[in-house]
Motif scaffolding. Structure first.
Motif, PDB file in Angstrom:
ATOM      1  N   GLU A   1      -9.981  -7.249  -5.882  1.00 38.90           N
ATOM      2  CA  GLU A   1     -11.429  -7.106  -5.825  1.00 38.90           C
ATOM      3  C   GLU A   1     -11.817  -5.679  -6.181  1.00 38.90           C
ATOM      4  N   MET A   2     -13.046  -5.512  -6.630  1.00 36.97           N
ATOM      5  CA  MET A   2     -13.554  -4.178  -6.942  1.00 36.97           C
ATOM      6  C   MET A   2     -14.627  -3.806  -5.919  1.00 36.97           C
ATOM      7  N   GLU A   3     -14.464  -2.639  -5.316  1.00 36.93           N
ATOM      8  CA  GLU A   3     -15.477  -2.086  -4.415  1.00 36.93           C
ATOM      9  C   GLU A   3     -16.044  -0.857  -5.106  1.00 36.93           C
ATOM     10  N   GLY A   4     -17.149  -1.075  -5.809  1.00 35.03           N
ATOM     11  CA  GLY A   4     -17.673  -0.014  -6.650  1.00 35.03           C
ATOM     12  C   GLY A   4     -16.724   0.224  -7.813  1.00 35.03           C
TER      13      GLY A   4
ATOM     14  N   PHE B   1     -13.626   1.242  -7.287  1.00 34.41           N
ATOM     15  CA  PHE B   1     -12.283   1.259  -6.734  1.00 34.41           C
ATOM     16  C   PHE B   1     -11.710  -0.153  -6.605  1.00 34.41           C
ATOM     17  N   GLU B   2     -10.442  -0.291  -7.017  1.00 36.27           N
ATOM     18  CA  GLU B   2      -9.721  -1.550  -6.928  1.00 36.27           C
ATOM     19  C   GLU B   2      -9.136  -1.717  -5.534  1.00 36.27           C
ATOM     20  N   LYS B   3      -9.313  -2.903  -4.959  1.00 34.37           N
ATOM     21  CA  LYS B   3      -8.752  -3.213  -3.647  1.00 34.37           C
ATOM     22  C   LYS B   3      -7.895  -4.472  -3.765  1.00 34.37           C
TER      23      LYS B   3
ATOM     24  N   LEU C   1      -5.417  -0.754  -0.771  1.00 35.39           N
ATOM     25  CA  LEU C   1      -5.276  -1.940   0.075  1.00 35.39           C
ATOM     26  C   LEU C   1      -6.626  -2.392   0.631  1.00 35.39           C
ATOM     27  N   GLN C   2      -6.835  -3.700   0.580  1.00 29.47           N
ATOM     28  CA  GLN C   2      -8.012  -4.266   1.213  1.00 29.47           C
ATOM     29  C   GLN C   2      -7.889  -4.091   2.726  1.00 29.47           C
ATOM     30  N   LYS C   3      -8.996  -3.840   3.381  1.00 33.08           N
ATOM     31  CA  LYS C   3      -8.991  -3.608   4.821  1.00 33.08           C
ATOM     32  C   LYS C   3      -8.325  -4.770   5.536  1.00 33.08           C
ATOM     33  N   GLY C   4      -7.398  -4.449   6.440  1.00 36.70           N
ATOM     34  CA  GLY C   4      -6.699  -5.474   7.198  1.00 36.70           C
ATOM     35  C   GLY C   4      -5.375  -5.885   6.601  1.00 36.70           C
ATOM     36  N   CYS C   5      -5.110  -5.470   5.375  1.00 37.56           N
ATOM     37  CA  CYS C   5      -3.836  -5.808   4.721  1.00 37.56           C
ATOM     38  C   CYS C   5      -2.788  -4.769   5.111  1.00 37.56           C
TER      39      CYS C   5
END
Length: 700
Positions: free
Chosen positions: A90-93, A95-97, A324-328
């Motif tokens: 996924e993209m957050e702004g 930044f790649e997550k 890393l995505q939050k929680g991963c």
């Protein structure tokens, strides 16, 4: 070689005498005083004569695939290679997550079959060059070994080299095939001129778009094709070229280092002999660039020992990894490795991050200081960690960052300050050693039983080390007779079976600079091929090597005193305000100045302390007199506490950041190499105005 001159014994770190031979000085080669006798590993010495340097594995194999195939047969059902599947991107702004799965594993048997299937599906013939342009991962290593199985040469390019580096590697080697990470295809597609010899592009992962004019397939498709039409391995000689490793170098000039099959086997067996207490039960976390000789050979060593290795990424190593995505969960907490390699630049950041967390909290700072002091005392006794009580109170959380069971770790590629070495061994409760070597070959590494600081150990079993006088810098073998010094000193020459065949030269378009380097940088002494490193070293009384300088990193001031730039930089790195320092000396000046890439968090705290609340972090803030003055005062104190002499201490400092507040020096902007080394001449040119301004503030 000639007869043995003297045998040096190793005292164990706890002070008890050891029977083990530490190193052997051999007499031979040039008899003039400007060249030291060769220092050799002597652990297997018989009657004072060292064993021949290892060039083959235990079964007599002198090529990489033969060695790996033997490992597969020997360790078949054991876990071999682990990886994490990408579940979501996924993209957050901007930044790649990433969301990653748990580790999945291949046994040695499955690993070997995958290599055989891929090699059968590759569109290559013996002698072809195959460029691998990808980040470290399972399929990178499988591809390299598949190429070796069918007699191909692997050309490596760092994932951060960009289109110019890829074009150079492809053009000079006339590579027929490029194996490319799917996410790096856009760099390959944007290259202005790709050689006509390039016919096939093979993607790791599914490609979102095809390259026009090339046959494009995925690794998965080739493995399936090879499984249906298996092919026999191709006979390969130990002298055949295995790798052409392209390195950007600190001067910015890309060059391909030609490494033979036998060079790699010698590297593997040499490291196995040097660090013999690692076993088949160890688990290695593989995340450093496979396009670098250190990681490549460590992974070969892991196979030869029957160990396991799990792949990770610098951006997903811990639970707080930036990608890393939050929680991963991070790679290290999931894998729980027992051994890891670190780049010194990474360790500098770990040190700064931990110290930043305890800064400002008097209770935590006091307790952590006590724990570090306990760790220093244990270090002096040859032990690791701060002790069970401090582990339970403070250190367990830090150790959990890398899984909690690390027992051996090492760093290389650049000097590491003694403070950080003790800090790492204390915090992680793990043996921590420094190594030294070059892509061109030759290695030294600190022994696991030896806690002595400031040294990179004796030569590994396949390495010869000589010191050559450097009169201009004042480093001489005759210094051993100087009561103020008492040690041989000089330029380090590394020799033995790991030394490469030289730098790649395109026969149709030879580069005069590379041709000259092949003539100047390699010498043969008493039948042993040596690489002239340009590094300055000294032997201590136990035959350990210490790196004390570099020919290109030495400044002679107007007063005639020499300043070792890397020594000053080592002192500055310990400040909470410094992420990366670059020390510079102008011809004719009485001293040096320093560029400082600052730690953003420390500068943000400082700006509030000096009343600059409304000034955003960036170049303007870092040039404000209040900030520069406060940082300068702190760095002058840091240099004094480190023990630098007045003529070694920078006269002035310039804080530099990119216009958007990001770090001013990165591999992406071409100012650092892919292993985070400073490209000193290029940095100096890029920031000449800042350096001149710093000198302008100096008053007599």
């Amino acid at each position: 070689m000639g007869s043995c001159n003297s045998t040096l014994s190793l005292d164990a770190a706890c002070g008890e005498a050891a029977e083990e031979t530490y190193g052997v000085f051999e007499v031979g080669g040039e008899k003039s005083s400007h060249l030291s006798p060769a220092l050799r590993w002597g652990a297997n010495a018989v009657d004072g004569v060292p064993a021949p340097p290892p060039s083959f594995d235990e079964e007599g194999n002198g090529t990489v695939w033969a060695m790996v195939a033997a490992c597969v047969r020997k360790h078949g059902p054991r876990p071999c290679v682990g990886w994490r599947a990408l579940l979501k991107r996924e993209m957050e702004g901007k930044f790649e997550k990433l969301t990653l799965g748990d580790y999945e594993w291949w046994t040695y048997d499955e690993f070997g079959k995958s290599i055989a299937d891929l090699s059968s599906g590759l569109p290559v013939c013996k002698g072809d060059c195959v460029l691998i342009f990808a980040e470290t991962q399972r399929d990178w290593f499988v591809t390299a070994l598949a190429c070796f199985r069918v007699g191909c040469t692997v050309v490596t390019a760092y994932a951060t080299l960009g289109e110019e580096g890829v074009t150079t590697a492809l053009g000079q080697t006339n590579a027929k095939v490029c194996v490319c990470d799917a996410k790096l295809l856009k760099i390959l597609a944007s290259a202005k001129s790709l050689p006509r010899t390039l016919k096939h592009v093979i993607t790791i992962g599914d490609a979102s778009s095809e390259l026009k004019g090339f046959e494009t397939e995925t690794i998965r498709e080739l493995v399936a094709k090879g499984a249906e039409t298996p092919k026999d391995e191709v006979p390969v000689e130990p002298s055949d070229v295995a790798l052409i490793m392209y390195t950007s170098g600190t001067t910015g000039t890309s060059k391909g280092v030609v490494i033979t099959q036998n060079n790699l086997v010698a590297h593997t067996m040499s490291f196995k002999g040097a660090v013999s207490d690692l076993t088949r039960d160890d688990v290695h976390l593989a995340y450093l660039p496979l396009a670098h000789i250190m990681e490549f050979c460590i992974e070969l060593w892991c196979l030869s020992a029957g160990g396991s290795m799990g792949y990770g990424s610098p951006h997903t190593l811990t639970d707080t990894g930036v990608k890393l995505q939050k929680g991963c969960r991070g790679d290290a907490p999931l894998l729980r490795p027992t051994c890891m390699l670190f780049a010194p630049a990474v360790l500098d950041k770990v040190y700064a991050a931990v110290m930043r967390k305890i800064d400002g909290s008097s209770t935590k700072e006091f307790l952590f200081g006590l724990a570090l002091e306990a760790g220093k005392r244990r270090y002096a006794q040859g032990l690791a960690g701060a002790g069970p009580i401090w582990d339970a109170l403070l250190m367990k959380k830090i150790q959990a960052l890398v899984g909690g069971r690390l027992r051996y770790s090492a760093s290389g590629s650049a000097p590491l300050s003694p403070e950080i070495q003790v800090f790492m061994q204390t915090c992680f409760n793990s043996i921590f050693r420094q190594g030294y070597g070059c892509t061109e070959g030759g290695t030294c590494i600190g022994r696991t039983a030896d806690n002595t600081l400031g040294q990179v150990g004796p030569p590994s079993p396949a390495t010869f080390v000589r010191l050559r006088d450097w009169e201009e810098g004042g480093y001489l073998n005759a210094d051993i007779s100087n009561p103020k010094i008492g040690r041989r000193r000089g330029e380090i020459l590394l020799g033995g079976p790991t030394i490469c065949a030289g730098y790649w030269v395109d026969k149709k378009r030879p580069d005069p600079e590379i041709v000259k380097k092949n003539a100047d940088d390699f010498v043969t002494i008493s039948g042993v091929r040596y690489f002239c490193t340009g590094d300055i070293g000294e032997f201590d009384e136990r035959g350990r090597l210490r790196i004390v300088d570099r020919k290109k990193d030495l400044f002679k001031g107007a007063t005639g005193e020499y300043v070792a730039l890397i020594k000053v930089e080592a002192a500055l790195k310990l400040s909470k305000y410094v992420e990366l320092p670059v020390v510079y000396g102008k011809t004719g000046a009485k001293g040096v100045v320093a560029l400082v890439c600052p730690q953003m968090h420390a500068i943000e705290e400082l700006k509030r302390a000096v009343g600059l609340h409304d000034v955003p972090y960036g170049p303007e803030l870092c040039k404000r007199p209040e900030i520069v003055s406060a940082v300068s005062d702190a760095l002058k104190k840091q240099c004094k506490d480190y023990g630098l002499l007045p003529f070694e201490t920078p006269l002035a400092y310039a804080l530099v950041v990119a216009p958007d507040g990001s770090p001013a020096l990165t591999p992406d902007n071409g100012l650092l190499t892919s292993t985070m080394k400073v490209k000193r001449p290029i940095v100096t040119k890029a920031f000449q105005a800042d350096l001149d301004a710093a000198y302008a503030t100096v008053t007599d």
